[in-house]
Scaffold this motif. Structure first.
Motif, PDB file in Angstrom:
ATOM      1  N   ASP A   2       0.941  -1.046  -0.080  1.00 36.08           N
ATOM      2  CA  ASP A   2       0.053   0.138   0.105  1.00 36.08           C
ATOM      3  C   ASP A   2       1.018   1.192   0.046  1.00 36.08           C
ATOM      4  O   ASP A   2       2.063   1.219   0.635  1.00 36.08           O
ATOM      5  N   ASN A   3       0.564   2.337  -0.916  1.00 33.15           N
ATOM      6  CA  ASN A   3       1.275   3.482  -0.956  1.00 33.15           C
ATOM      7  C   ASN A   3       1.566   4.106   0.590  1.00 33.15           C
ATOM      8  O   ASN A   3       2.504   4.589   0.768  1.00 33.15           O
ATOM      9  N   THR A   4       0.616   4.206   1.405  1.00 29.72           N
ATOM     10  CA  THR A   4       0.765   4.732   2.697  1.00 29.72           C
ATOM     11  C   THR A   4       1.754   4.142   3.496  1.00 29.72           C
ATOM     12  O   THR A   4       2.396   4.319   4.243  1.00 29.72           O
ATOM     13  N   LEU A   5       1.591   2.413   3.423  1.00 26.76           N
ATOM     14  CA  LEU A   5       2.561   1.823   4.433  1.00 26.76           C
ATOM     15  C   LEU A   5       3.995   2.161   3.724  1.00 26.76           C
ATOM     16  O   LEU A   5       5.220   1.975   4.322  1.00 26.76           O
ATOM     17  N   GLN A   6       3.927   2.107   2.421  1.00 27.10           N
ATOM     18  CA  GLN A   6       5.406   2.442   1.655  1.00 27.10           C
ATOM     19  C   GLN A   6       5.892   3.590   2.396  1.00 27.10           C
ATOM     20  O   GLN A   6       7.322   3.886   2.549  1.00 27.10           O
ATOM     21  N   THR A   7       5.231   4.685   2.164  1.00 25.75           N
ATOM     22  CA  THR A   7       5.644   6.003   2.945  1.00 25.75           C
ATOM     23  C   THR A   7       6.219   5.847   4.180  1.00 25.75           C
ATOM     24  O   THR A   7       7.085   6.396   4.812  1.00 25.75           O
ATOM     25  N   ILE A   8       5.336   5.367   5.024  1.00 29.14           N
ATOM     26  CA  ILE A   8       5.740   4.901   6.615  1.00 29.14           C
ATOM     27  C   ILE A   8       7.012   4.319   6.694  1.00 29.14           C
ATOM     28  O   ILE A   8       7.961   4.609   7.445  1.00 29.14           O
ATOM     29  N   SER A   9       7.161   3.213   5.955  1.00 26.30           N
ATOM     30  CA  SER A   9       8.467   2.434   5.765  1.00 26.30           C
ATOM     31  C   SER A   9       9.565   3.282   5.465  1.00 26.30           C
ATOM     32  O   SER A   9      10.651   3.149   6.242  1.00 26.30           O
ATOM     33  N   GLU A  10       9.629   3.965   4.577  1.00 19.43           N
ATOM     34  CA  GLU A  10      10.388   4.809   3.921  1.00 19.43           C
ATOM     35  C   GLU A  10      10.878   5.790   5.152  1.00 19.43           C
ATOM     36  O   GLU A  10      12.240   6.028   5.429  1.00 19.43           O
ATOM     37  N   LYS A  11       9.944   6.483   5.727  1.00 14.16           N
ATOM     38  CA  LYS A  11      10.284   7.401   6.866  1.00 14.16           C
ATOM     39  C   LYS A  11      10.757   6.757   7.970  1.00 14.16           C
ATOM     40  O   LYS A  11      11.743   7.129   8.450  1.00 14.16           O
TER      41      LYS A  11
END
Length: 70
Positions: A2-11
Motif C-alpha cells: 500500500d502507498n501509505t505503508l510504503q511512505t511510513i516504511s521509508e520514513k
C-alpha cells in the motif's frame, strides 16, 4: 505494498539511519547558514523550516545565521 505503508516504511528507515546522529548531536548547538543565495520557493522554504523544527524536537539546539557569499 500500500502507498501509505510504503511512505511510513521509508520514513521509518530514514529515522533509523538518523538515530546515531540524533544521539551524537543531542543537546549540541547546530549552526545553520541560510543566506540570500539560498532563496527557495515557498514550498521548499517551508520544508527547510520544518527540518529545522525537527532538529529542535529531537534535542538539538539549531541556530540559523544569515550568510552571504561574495
Amino acid at each position: 505494498m500500500d502507498n501509505t505503508l510504503q511512505t511510513i516504511s521509508e520514513k521509518a528507515e530514514i529515522l533509523i539511519d538518523a538515530l546515531p546522529y540524533i544521539r551524537d548531536f543531542n543537546q549540541k548547538i547546530i549552526v545553520l547558514e541560510y543566506g540570500l543565495s539560498d532563496v527557495l520557493e515557498k514550498e521548499q522554504e517551508y520544508l527547510v523550516m520544518k527540518d529545522i523544527a525537527l532538529l529542535k524536537t529531537v534535542g538539538m539546539k539549531p541556530i540559523v545565521v544569515h550568510g552571504t557569499r561574495c
